[in-house]
Design an enzyme around this catalytic site. Structure first.
Site, PDB file in Angstrom:
ATOM      1  N   GLU A 102       1.532 -11.679   5.839  1.00  9.53           N
ATOM      2  CA  GLU A 102       0.505 -10.899   6.539  1.00  9.53           C
ATOM      3  C   GLU A 102       0.838 -10.942   8.021  1.00  9.53           C
ATOM      4  OE1 GLU A 102      -1.898  -9.106   5.365  1.00  9.53           O
ATOM      5  OE2 GLU A 102      -2.484  -9.863   3.392  1.00  9.53           O
TER       6      GLU A 102
ATOM      7  N   HIS B  27       0.828  -1.208   0.000  1.00 13.03           N
ATOM      8  CA  HIS B  27       0.000   0.000   0.000  1.00 13.03           C
ATOM      9  C   HIS B  27       0.870   1.270   0.000  1.00 13.03           C
ATOM     10  CE1 HIS B  27      -3.326  -2.772   0.527  1.00 13.03           C
ATOM     11  NE2 HIS B  27      -2.576  -3.361   1.452  1.00 13.03           N
TER      12      HIS B  27
END
Length: 337
Positions: free
Chosen positions: A144, A10
Site C-alpha cells: 500500500e 483495481h
C-alpha cells in the site's frame, strides 16, 4: 529464470480509492508499468507478467488464476491506501502456509527498500486475509503505497518522479529478495516511455552533446533524475545523444549504442549549438517538462531565452530552455535572434 507476476490493483469500472483528483487504478498501473520496465531492462533471466495492461476490469479470481496458471515464482500486488493515515505498509497472508517464513523474509526486504527509496512514513509490516495473498500459490505480498486522500501523500503521488521512486524501491527489493542478476552496463537497454505518454522519449541519431566536467552516469533516466544507483562517471568530452527521456540524456561514445544516463542539470552547460529566442506574443505559456499540459508560468513579450534543444511533442515543436523549462517553437509566437 525468475517469473514475477505483478498485479496493478483495481482497474476498469473499479476505480479503487480516490482523492485529490487521483484514482488508485491509474496510479497502480503507472507504478507497475514502470516497475516492469526496470525489471526487463536491468536484469537477466527475468520474466514479468501483469494482471492487466490497461484500464480493464479484471476480477480477483482472474488475477490469481492467471498467476497460478503461469506458475509464477512470486506475486506482487500494488495498491494505494485511503482513509486515515500517511505512508507505506505491506502485507502477507495472515494464515498459516508452508512458505510463510520465506515469504515474510522477502516481504521484509522489499518493504525496507521501498521505505529507503521513497522516504515514506513506515506504517509497518502487516498481515491480512486479502485475496491476492491468500489465493496465490506462490510467495506473494501486497503493498500500500501512500494514502490517496491525504494531502501530503497525494501531492507526492501526482509526481511522475515519485512514482519512479516507488517503482525503483520495489525493484531494488525484488533484486535483493529474489537474488536477481543485474545486466552488465553494456547490456542495459534504454528505458521506454511511460504508458501515459507524459514524457518524450526519442532516439537522437547523430546529435552531439558536450560534457563539460565529469558527471555521474546512471543505468536509467529515473536513476539520473533522482541521483540514485550510480553506474559510472561520465568524463568530460563530446558524446553522441542516444536517447532523451523525462529531461534526462543517454550519452554514448559509440553512435547507436546506449551509454549512460546523465542529468543535464549536473553539467556546466547543456547541448551544443544553442541559440536565443525572443517572445513576440503578448503572453506565452512556458512548461516545466516536455508536455503541453505541464503549464508553469507565462512569459511576456520581449523576454529573451537561450534554447538548448528542440523536441517534437505530440506532433508540435517545443524548445527546451537553458533554465530547464520548455516553450513552444511556433514562429507565430517567438523569433530567433
Amino acid at each position: 529464470m525468475v517469473k514475477i507476476f505483478i498485479d496493478p490493483g483495481h482497474g476498469g469500472s473499479d476505480f479503487g480509492a480516490t482523492g485529490y483528483g487521483l484514482r488508485e487504478k491509474d496510479l497502480t498501473l503507472s507504478i507497475s508499468k514502470r516497475l516492469v520496465n526496470i525489471l526487463l531492462n536491468e536484469y537477466d533471466d527475468v520474466q514479468v507478467k501483469l494482471s492487466r495492461t490497461g484500464n480493464q476490469t479484471v476480477s480477483l479470481n482472474e488475477r490469481t488464476n492467471a498467476a497460478n496458471a503461469w506458475n509464477a515464482d512470486f506475486l506482487l500486488s500494488i495498491h494505494i491506501n485511503a482513509s486515515g493515515g500517511s505512508g507505506f505498509e505491506s502485507y502477507i497472508y495472515i494464515g498459516s502456509f508452508p512458505s510463510r517464513s520465506a515469504t515474510n523474509q522477502k516481504r521484509n526486504i522489499i518493504h525496507d527498500e521501498v521505505i529507503k527509496t521513497t522516504g515514506f512514513i513506515d506504517r509497518g509490516k502487516k498481515e491480512a486475509d486479502f485475496h491476492m495473498v491468500r489465493e496465490s500459490h506462490m510467495q506473494s505480498i501486497l503493498t500500500e503505497n501512500g494514502f490517496i486522500d491525504n494531502a501530503h501523500d497525494a501531492n507526492l503521488l501526482r509526481q511522475s518522479s515519485f512514482l519512479d521512486k516507488i517503482a525503483r524501491g520495489h525493484a531494488n527489493g525484488l533484486e535483493k529478495a529474489l537474488k536477481l542478476k543485474r545486466k552488465s552496463a553494456e547490456q542495459v537497454s534504454v528505458a521506454s516511455s511511460p504508458s501515459d505518454g507524459s514524457s518524450s522519449n526519442r532516439e537522437m541519431g547523430d546529435q552531439r552533446y558536450q560534457v563539460n566536467k565529469a558527471v555521474a552516469g546512471y543505468y536509467t533516466a529515473a536513476d539520473a533524475k533522482t541521483g540514485e544507483n550510480k553506474k559510472s562517471t561520465v568524463k568530460k568530452g563530446d558524446y553522441y545523444v542516444y536517447k532523451r527521456y523525462d529531461g534526462m540524456i543517454n550519452v554514448t561514445k559509440q553512435k547507436g549504442v546506449p551509454g549512460s544516463w546523465i542529468n543535464p542539470n549536473n553539467n556546466v552547460t547543456t547541448a551544443l549549438n544553442t541559440f536565443r529566442i525572443r517572445v513576440t506574443a503578448d503572453e506565452l505559456w512556458y512548461y516545466n517538462k516536455p508536455d503541453w499540459n505541464a503549464r508553469e508560468g507565462i512569459a511576456k513579450k520581449g523576454e529573451v531565452f537561450t534554447v538548448v534543444d528542440t523536441l517534437t511533442v505530440n506532433g508540435s515543436k517545443m524548445y527546451k530552455l537553458k533554465s530547464g523549462k520548455y516553450i513552444t517553437a511556433n514562429p507565430q509566437y517567438i523569433e530567433k535572434l
